[in-house]
Scaffold this active site. Structure first.
Site, PDB file in Angstrom:
ATOM      1  CE  LYS A 176    -105.856   4.237 -18.458  1.00 51.54           C
ATOM      2  NZ  LYS A 176    -106.851   3.164 -18.654  1.00 51.54           N
ATOM      3  CE1 TYR A 231    -107.132   7.828 -17.916  1.00 50.40           C
ATOM      4  CE2 TYR A 231    -105.290   8.314 -19.370  1.00 50.40           C
ATOM      5  CZ  TYR A 231    -106.504   7.718 -19.149  1.00 50.40           C
ATOM      6  OH  TYR A 231    -107.118   7.000 -20.150  1.00 50.40           O
TER       7      TYR A 231
END
Length: 275
Positions: free
Chosen positions: A184, A180
């Site tokens: 990002k 994650y």
């Protein structure tokens, strides 16, 4: 039943302890590296009026999500743009008359090149597009949070957009071992390389919001975070503060072409009165 309640009680206790420990770490990180903290020694009302007189247009990606919906409402309430376009996979129905002048562009995110015209002619772009690994799987998460977001930014830049606002996440790091945070961080770096005149990246901590789609674990976590937020403000942020910060920051003049607003800066800017 008593055994079940006992187990649930212990589980909640352990979860609370874990959250507090994480909060302590985030609290330290937040204040050791606060990121960009916009100066509010300005007349926001005057800045907004000046911006409004320029008759700028904007688009929003992810307007059906939690952040996107509130961002749209904030933009309409403050009436900064002469034209607002929603770019999404389906048309959204609104009942309030305040939404009747919106322009909606329906696109196929798997074939965004075929919809390049939807990204043309906008001065400002807001991207609140995203999903989760739990909802879409690892491959689906990467496709949405990286591929769709990056391609949209590329088309926006090619279409004349000069100012791009990206909702990212606290801890985003392209070198992270966590998927994650790695994704990002990667998309942040790749969008920065596109060379927008202005790129604003927002890295909020856990968003305090009652999601339309919510799992039991998320509900418990939000309740715990909400109760601890006054002790450790760096561990969470009300979603309304994020959208207020994004809109307020739009009219401010940054010191550098790329700025990263960490959670503390978001809270400060998002909590400030606009009038």
């Amino acid at each position: 039943m008593k055994l079940l309640m006992s187990i649930l009680g212990k589980a909640t206790g352990y979860l609370t302890l874990v959250v507090v420990l994480i909060a302590a770490v985030l609290h330290y990180l937040d204040y050791s590296d606060p990121g960009a903290l916009p100066s509010m020694a300005v007349n926001m009302e005057s800045l907004e009026e000046d911006f409004r007189q320029q008759n700028k247009s904007c688009f929003i990606l992810g307007a059906t999500g939690e952040t996107g919906r509130l961002l749209l409402k904030e933009l309409l309430d403050r009436n900064l743009f002469s034209k607002i376009t929603l770019i999404g996979r389906r048309e959204v129905t609104f009942e309030d008359k305040a939404y009747e002048k919106l322009i909606q562009e329906v696109v196929d995110f798997e074939k965004l090149e075929d919809h390049a015209t939807a990204f043309q002619g906008h001065d400002v772009g807001y991207c609140c597009l995203g999903t989760t690994k739990a909802k879409s799987g690892a491959e689906g998460f990467v496709r949405v949070d990286h591929d769709y977001v990056l391609k949209s930014a590329e088309l926006a830049k090619a279409g004349g957009c000069s100012q791009f606002h990206l909702e990212s996440s606290k801890g985003a790091d392209k070198g992270s071992s966590f998927l994650y945070l790695k994704v990002k961080g990667q998309v942040e770096a790749e969008i920065e390389a596109l060379g927008f005149d202005r790129l604003s990246i927002y890295r909020p901590a856990v968003l305090l919001v009652e999601r339309q789609e919510s799992r039991p674990g998320e509900w418990v976590a939000r309740k715990v975070l909400s109760s601890c937020s006054f002790m450790f403000p760096s561990m969470s942020v009300p979603i309304q503060a994020v959208t207020r910060a994004m809109v307020s920051n739009t009219v401010l003049k940054p010191e550098h072409p790329t700025e990263i607003l960490e959670n503390k800066a978001i809270q400060t800017l998002g909590a400030s009165p606009t009038k």
